[in-house]
Design a protein around this motif. Sequence first.
Motif, short mmCIF file in Angstrom:
data_model
loop_
_atom_site.label_atom_id
_atom_site.label_comp_id
_atom_site.label_asym_id
_atom_site.label_seq_id
_atom_site.Cartn_x
_atom_site.Cartn_y
_atom_site.Cartn_z
N VAL A 65 0.90 -1.33 -0.03
CA VAL A 65 -0.02 -0.12 -0.09
C VAL A 65 0.85 1.25 0.14
CG1 VAL A 65 -1.81 1.27 1.48
CG2 VAL A 65 -1.89 -1.11 0.99
N SER A 66 1.99 1.25 0.88
CA SER A 66 2.89 2.57 0.84
C SER A 66 3.60 2.68 -0.53
CB SER A 66 4.08 2.02 1.97
OG SER A 66 4.81 3.19 1.72
N ILE A 67 3.73 1.78 -1.14
CA ILE A 67 4.51 1.81 -2.38
C ILE A 67 3.47 2.18 -3.58
CG2 ILE A 67 5.60 0.63 -4.28
CD1 ILE A 67 6.98 -1.29 -2.39
N VAL A 68 2.60 1.57 -3.66
CA VAL A 68 1.37 1.93 -4.46
C VAL A 68 0.88 3.20 -4.41
CG1 VAL A 68 -0.68 1.41 -5.61
CG2 VAL A 68 0.64 -0.50 -5.07
N GLY A 69 0.67 3.59 -3.16
CA GLY A 69 0.59 5.05 -2.74
C GLY A 69 1.19 5.98 -3.33
N GLN A 70 2.43 5.86 -3.37
CA GLN A 70 3.77 6.66 -3.69
C GLN A 70 3.53 6.87 -5.33
OE1 GLN A 70 7.90 5.74 -3.27
NE2 GLN A 70 7.93 7.58 -1.92
N VAL A 71 3.25 5.54 -6.11
CA VAL A 71 3.19 5.72 -7.36
C VAL A 71 1.73 6.57 -7.80
CG1 VAL A 71 2.61 4.19 -9.75
CG2 VAL A 71 4.43 3.41 -8.00
N ILE A 72 0.75 6.13 -7.29
CA ILE A 72 -0.54 6.95 -7.44
C ILE A 72 -0.34 8.38 -7.39
CG2 ILE A 72 -2.72 7.48 -6.81
CD1 ILE A 72 -3.11 4.44 -5.96
N ASN A 73 0.55 8.88 -6.24
CA ASN A 73 0.49 10.28 -5.95
C ASN A 73 1.53 10.73 -7.19
OD1 ASN A 73 0.82 12.53 -4.23
ND2 ASN A 73 2.79 12.06 -4.30
N LEU A 74 2.31 9.95 -7.74
CA LEU A 74 3.21 10.83 -9.09
C LEU A 74 2.36 10.78 -10.40
CD1 LEU A 74 6.47 9.05 -8.21
CD2 LEU A 74 6.15 11.50 -8.18
N TYR A 75 1.69 9.64 -10.41
CA TYR A 75 0.97 9.38 -11.72
C TYR A 75 -0.34 10.45 -11.91
CZ TYR A 75 -2.51 5.93 -10.73
OH TYR A 75 -3.81 5.19 -10.45
N GLN A 76 -0.83 10.80 -10.73
CA GLN A 76 -1.87 11.59 -10.64
C GLN A 76 -1.51 13.09 -10.97
OE1 GLN A 76 -5.30 11.42 -10.48
NE2 GLN A 76 -5.52 9.30 -9.99
N GLN A 77 -0.47 13.41 -10.94
CA GLN A 77 -0.04 14.79 -11.24
C GLN A 77 0.07 14.76 -12.70
OE1 GLN A 77 3.50 15.75 -8.81
NE2 GLN A 77 2.92 14.66 -7.26
N GLU A 78 0.21 13.99 -13.45
CA GLU A 78 0.34 13.94 -14.71
C GLU A 78 -0.78 13.63 -15.44
OE1 GLU A 78 3.39 14.30 -16.17
OE2 GLU A 78 4.16 14.67 -13.92
#
Length: 285
Positions: A247-260
Amino acid sequence: MSMTPNSHWLEAAQQLSQQGKSYVLVTLLGVRGSAPRDSGTKMVVSDSATFDTIGGGHLEHKVTQIAQQLIRDGQSGQKIEHFPLSAKLGQCCGGSTSVLFETFVNTNINIMMFGAGHVGHAITPILAGLPVNLHWVDERSDLFPVHKARNTHHIGSDVPSDEVASMPPNSYYIILTHNHQRDFDITSAILKRGDAKYIGLIGSDTKWKRFKQRFSHRGFSDEQIASITCPVGLSDVPGKRPMEVAVSIVGQVINLYQQELTPVPHKQGVQWDELKQMLDHSATA
């Protein structure tokens, strides 16, 4: 199974979707008078090909141009256009038709994950429900689950670091193998490419300190080394269980791609009044 331009539209739509490629489903609506094909006829248009046909000729050519522009615009949605089949279109059928364009924009978020251990197995079900393409790599093919999600590709490789070359630019990389040397080789291959959107490396602070020294000795710059997130994941999501780490890893990925991601317009789809107006126009043309 490979596709050809003669593929049935339904087969083409399914395979393009499985491959993570965008496409437009074209449907003839409200055909009146003489027209190349009947109402309800469909075809699929990708960025570089068409599958099935709505009758050929200039109408199909014009429709294909519109559909490919919709793909380039990069937003899913519906659009209707009316076409009188006159000399203006190079067709003298004398009829008219309205055409429904349904655009399905697939994701350009590509993730390569290395390691089919407990954390990898916890991550994949979460990514299965997200708009991403997952390329999951491990030399132990027997560790992959029998059933995989539509957006997941299993890659058995004796040299996982070689698979980095197959990814498009701006990809996300998650490195979770059971071998420190393999982690180092994979991360080095990603740094040499120089076009990663995200590099997440699992490990302790001690491992990361040792890796930074090794990367520096290999000639990587401080800026390149700083592009690696280690330990991987959100620091404010604690826990060491595989699912907590996932969950910690996927949360970090989601945070990044949502900005794009491009903001979705407030109005979506074809409104009823627009559809009725088009069909009335077709009926009286």
